[in-house]
Enzyme design. Structure first.
Site, short mmCIF file in Angstrom:
data_model
loop_
_atom_site.label_atom_id
_atom_site.label_comp_id
_atom_site.label_asym_id
_atom_site.label_seq_id
_atom_site.Cartn_x
_atom_site.Cartn_y
_atom_site.Cartn_z
N GLY A 12 -8.50 3.21 -47.01
CA GLY A 12 -7.87 2.15 -45.91
C GLY A 12 -7.48 2.59 -44.37
CG ASP A 13 -4.74 3.45 -42.82
OD1 ASP A 13 -3.98 2.11 -42.78
OD2 ASP A 13 -3.72 4.01 -44.12
CE LYS A 16 -9.16 -2.44 -43.68
NZ LYS A 16 -8.92 -0.67 -44.47
N GLY A 40 -2.59 -2.98 -41.97
CA GLY A 40 -2.13 -3.19 -40.72
C GLY A 40 -3.00 -2.87 -40.39
CG HIS A 41 -5.67 -5.39 -40.35
ND1 HIS A 41 -7.08 -6.11 -40.78
CD2 HIS A 41 -6.04 -4.12 -41.53
CE1 HIS A 41 -7.48 -5.86 -41.91
NE2 HIS A 41 -6.74 -4.10 -42.52
CD GLN A 226 -4.31 -2.96 -49.14
OE1 GLN A 226 -4.60 -3.95 -49.27
NE2 GLN A 226 -3.33 -3.08 -48.21
CB THR A 241 -3.13 -1.78 -53.48
OG1 THR A 241 -1.77 -3.16 -53.74
CG2 THR A 241 -4.55 -2.44 -53.35
NE ARG A 305 4.06 5.49 -47.20
CZ ARG A 305 3.53 4.75 -47.80
NH1 ARG A 305 4.05 5.64 -49.02
NH2 ARG A 305 2.85 3.68 -47.55
CB THR A 416 -17.90 5.84 -29.49
OG1 THR A 416 -17.39 5.42 -28.40
CG2 THR A 416 -19.07 6.30 -30.50
P1 IMP Z 1 1.63 -0.54 -52.00
O1 IMP Z 1 -0.37 -1.42 -51.62
O2 IMP Z 1 2.35 -1.38 -51.56
O3 IMP Z 1 1.49 -1.40 -53.48
O4 IMP Z 1 0.80 0.47 -52.37
C1 IMP Z 1 0.16 1.06 -53.31
C2 IMP Z 1 -0.56 2.12 -52.75
O5 IMP Z 1 -1.77 1.39 -51.21
C3 IMP Z 1 -0.03 3.66 -51.49
O6 IMP Z 1 -0.31 4.58 -51.85
C4 IMP Z 1 -0.25 2.61 -49.93
O7 IMP Z 1 0.15 3.59 -49.60
C5 IMP Z 1 -1.16 2.50 -50.12
N1 IMP Z 1 -1.73 0.95 -49.34
C6 IMP Z 1 -1.32 0.29 -49.52
N2 IMP Z 1 -1.60 -0.58 -48.46
C7 IMP Z 1 -2.85 0.09 -47.58
C8 IMP Z 1 -2.82 0.39 -46.18
O8 IMP Z 1 -2.90 -0.98 -45.60
N3 IMP Z 1 -3.72 0.91 -46.01
C9 IMP Z 1 -3.42 2.17 -46.78
N4 IMP Z 1 -3.30 2.72 -47.98
C10 IMP Z 1 -2.10 1.36 -47.98
#
Ligand code: IMP
Length: 432
Positions: A12-13, A16, A40-41, A226, A241, A305, A416
């Site tokens: 994720g991150d 996107k 989070g986009h 994600q 997740t 975080r 870029t």
């Molecule tokens: P949950 O989706 O809140 O249950 O979290 C489970 C795991 O997925 C944790 O490690 C979160 O930090 C990670 N996670 C959930 N959504 C995102 C995202 O949009 N970006 C990055 N990590 C995510």
């Protein structure tokens, strides 16, 4: 003409938001098919920054239809708050432009609480997942357990109380076991009735809407959230997740056949990050990681975080290419590596004395793998804002070409900078 699925090929991150926005200008319909407001986009359009969690990225573009499919878990409070926030930025959103599948399961306050109770309890035993505490996992459990309240249930007052009872029988037993007070039937009924009026105007038979759009030849963009390594089947379980984040889920989570998907674009960061707990073989818990985090502004959009940072892991992305059927990647944040003397790339792992070229499935083995690195020469010029290959330092082009070779997929787009026009197009996914 291809409909396009965008997925994250790491944890994720990957950036996107910008790519989905870039593609959504070329699409007619944008669909979310899994996850919820844990995503989070960040979009930057005409100098304005929009932070979206639950709403599809198409909502900030006039004339596009945005859809939330039933593979999503839907927090009505988060939805209302996000609508208000985006409307306050001057974006018009109404039921003509946004449709939510009527069979989408709801995230309620008891799901959010349960997520928190479990994470707090697990913190003491060192087994926490590091979730976003948004109630995502508990809501998917209720969906699988066939006791979820779905959006259309709000329109059926005769049967809703019975469904709430069934849900509470399960949750109150859990809450008692975890040492927390029970939730009253009236509390959940009040929560549901307070949001029903705001949400029901948006519900629709999304499978039908999509079928009509597809038959009319409109372009559909499926927006994954994600990343592949957070997939509940294919990720670093249990540090994942609770949804399938891979491209195949675009079909099930929105109600189209797999044949509707033409091109899979994997968003891939030029290095690696992850938030939360779990294995991360190429992590650099040192000054390199600190450099990448600061240069790349690696803080979570949703929870704020600090993200863990490390070198590019070609083993993981090669696996993501396979499990998603990735046709091409969008490589992001190359500029974060500008100015480094040398850049490492993980090309394999050592596991119990043997060399392997894949991520093993077992939790123990994932924790034990040691990265094998190739060291590449860095570049001194900048890649930031480049709009053609000729603008890139030769060594940066070499890095990109080497990544393509290692992962077995071509670069379709090279981003870029966060600005949408700072993008080098190699292959238009919609035209492929
Ligand atoms: P949950 O989706 O809140 O249950 O979290 C489970 C795991 O997925 C944790 O490690 C979160 O930090 C990670 N996670 C959930 N959504 C995102 C995202 O949009 N970006 C990055 N990590 C995510």
């Amino acid at each position: 003409m291809a409909n396009v699925v965008v997925v994250g090929s790491q944890w994720g991150d990957e950036g996107k938001g910008k790519i989905v926005d870039w593609l959504s200008e070329r699409a007619d319909v944008v669909v979310r098919f899994q996850g919820g407001h844990n995503a989070g986009h960040t979009l930057v359009v005409d100098g304005k920054t929009y932070k979206l969690s639950l709403l599809p990225s198409g909502v900030v573009r006039p004339g596009k239809l945005s859809i939330i499919g039933s593979g999503v878990v839907f927090d009505p409070h988060a939805f209302v708050a996000e609508l208000e926030r985006i409307r306050a930025l001057g974006v018009e959103i109404g039921p003509d432009r946004l449709k939510i599948a009527e069979n989408t399961p709801l995230i309620l306050s008891l799901h959010r609480e349960l997520d928190g109770f479990r994470e707090d309890a697990a913190s003491n035993s060192g087994t926490k997942i590091g979730t976003t505490r948004r109630g995502i996992g508990p809501a998917y459990e209720d969906k699988g357990g066939r006791r979820a309240i779905r959006i259309m249930d709000l329109a059926e007052p005769d049967t809703l109380p019975m469904k709430v009872d069934r849900l509470l029988t399960h949750h109150n037993a859990l809450r008692r076991g975890l040492g927390h007070p029970e939730v009253a039937h009236e509390t959940i009924m009040a929560e549901l009735t307070s949001v029903a009026g705001e949400i029901l105007p948006y519900i629709d038979r999304v499978w039908k809407v999509l079928d009509d759009k597809r038959r009319a030849g409109e372009r559909i963009l499926f927006e994954g959230a994600q990343g592949t390594l957070l997939d509940v089947d294919h990720g670093t379980y249990p540090f994942v997740t609770s949804s399938n984040t891979v491209a195949g889920q675009a079909a099930a989570g929105s109600g189209v056949g797999p044949g509707a998907i033409g091109y899979v674009l994997g968003i891939t960061k030029a290095y690696t990050t992850r938030v939360g707990e779990g294995p991360f073989p190429s992590e650099q818990d040192n000054e390199v990681g600190q450099f990448l985090g600061e240069r790349g502004h690696e803080f979570g959009t949703v929870t704020g975080r600090k993200r863990r940072c490390g070198w590019f892991d070609a083993v993981l992305v090669r696996q993501a290419v396979a499990v998603n059927g990735i046709d091409g990647i969008a490589l992001t944040k190359l500029d974060v590596l500008d100015g480094l003397d040398e850049i490492k790339v993980c090309t394999g792992y050592r596991l119990d004395g043997e060399v392997i070229d894949y991520l093993p499935a077992s939790q123990g083995a994932q924790a034990r793998v040691e990265p094998i690195y190739e060291v590449l020469e860095g570049w001194q010029g900048t890649t930031k804002g480049a709009r053609s290959w000729n603008d890139l330092p030769a060594q940066a082009v070499k890095y990109v070409r080497h990544i393509e070779e290692l992962i077995g997929a071509p670069v379709a787009l090279l981003s870029t900078s966060p600005e949408r026009d700072d993008t080098i197009l190699v292959t238009d996914p919609f035209q492929d």
